[in-house]
Design an enzyme around this catalytic site. Structure first.
Site, mmCIF file in Angstrom:
data_model
loop_
_atom_site.group_PDB
_atom_site.id
_atom_site.type_symbol
_atom_site.label_atom_id
_atom_site.label_comp_id
_atom_site.label_asym_id
_atom_site.label_seq_id
_atom_site.Cartn_x
_atom_site.Cartn_y
_atom_site.Cartn_z
ATOM 1 N N VAL A 59 0.837 -1.205 0.000
ATOM 2 C CA VAL A 59 0.000 0.000 0.000
ATOM 3 C C VAL A 59 0.872 1.255 0.000
ATOM 4 O O VAL A 59 0.587 2.218 -0.705
ATOM 5 C CB VAL A 59 -0.988 -0.009 1.191
ATOM 6 C CG1 VAL A 59 -1.807 1.287 1.229
ATOM 7 C CG2 VAL A 59 -1.927 -1.209 1.099
ATOM 8 N N CYS A 60 1.957 1.231 0.754
ATOM 9 C CA CYS A 60 2.861 2.389 0.795
ATOM 10 C C CYS A 60 3.505 2.626 -0.568
ATOM 11 O O CYS A 60 3.635 3.777 -1.013
ATOM 12 C CB CYS A 60 3.933 2.194 1.860
ATOM 13 S SG CYS A 60 3.273 1.981 3.527
ATOM 14 N N ASP A 61 3.895 1.552 -1.220
ATOM 15 C CA ASP A 61 4.453 1.617 -2.560
ATOM 16 C C ASP A 61 3.425 2.241 -3.504
ATOM 17 O O ASP A 61 3.729 3.195 -4.239
ATOM 18 C CB ASP A 61 4.823 0.197 -3.006
ATOM 19 C CG ASP A 61 5.338 0.112 -4.426
ATOM 20 O OD1 ASP A 61 4.554 0.338 -5.377
ATOM 21 O OD2 ASP A 61 6.523 -0.221 -4.600
#
Length: 166
Positions: A59-61
């Protein structure tokens, strides 16, 4: 403090939660070259600050890639992504991911950003997912604390807030 879960488990959030209308607190973080960066360094610009637990997760990516794409369309908006990843890891990840429009910043040293914006997950020593838009007069015009840290933020609302900020 914001009620946040991480993978469905309640976590303790440390720091000072900010709200729309507040003066954006300053902070001291590290750029990928280990130079010090503060909010004051971008004074007079609209800033979209994307906060992620770790760039090396799905999700951060995706969040960082999404804001990197949006950055090309947002004139006069500086996009910062803050995590506690080490600067070396951030630099390596940006190179591998082709991230050129977002500045990644590390809060690993003393959690200055995390404490100032109320995003430190005490149990994990990570930052919880959040997005802030700070106008050119250093006022918070958008603040989203994502209730489940592994969920995506509201990209459209954040981008619209950045577009309309002055």
């Amino acid at each position: 403090m914001a009620n946040v879960t991480f993978k469905g488990n309640a976590v303790t959030i440390l720091g000072n939660e900010v709200s729309v209308g507040d003066t954006a607190p300053d902070f001291n973080v590290l750029a990928n070259d280990l130079s010090a960066v503060s909010l004051a360094d971008s004074k007079g610009q609209v800033r979209l600050i994307s906060v992620v637990p770790s760039l090396d997760t799905g999700v951060c990516d995706a969040q960082t890639r999404r804001f990197n794409e949006e950055a090309a369309k947002l004139n006069n908006v500086k996009i910062l992504t803050v995590s506690v990843d080490l600067p070396f890891a951030q630099k390596r990840w940006c190179g591998a991911a082709g991230i050129e429009n977002v500045q990644t910043l590390s809060d690993h040293r003393d959690l200055s950003f995390g404490q100032a914006y109320g995003v430190v997950i005490e149990e994990l020593r990570l930052l919880t997912r959040a997005v802030f838009v700070v106008d050119s007069n250093d006022k918070i015009v958008y603040a989203e604390y994502v209730p489940e840290a592994t969920d995506h933020p509201n990209y459209e609302a954040a981008v619209e807030a950045a577009k309309s900020a002055k």
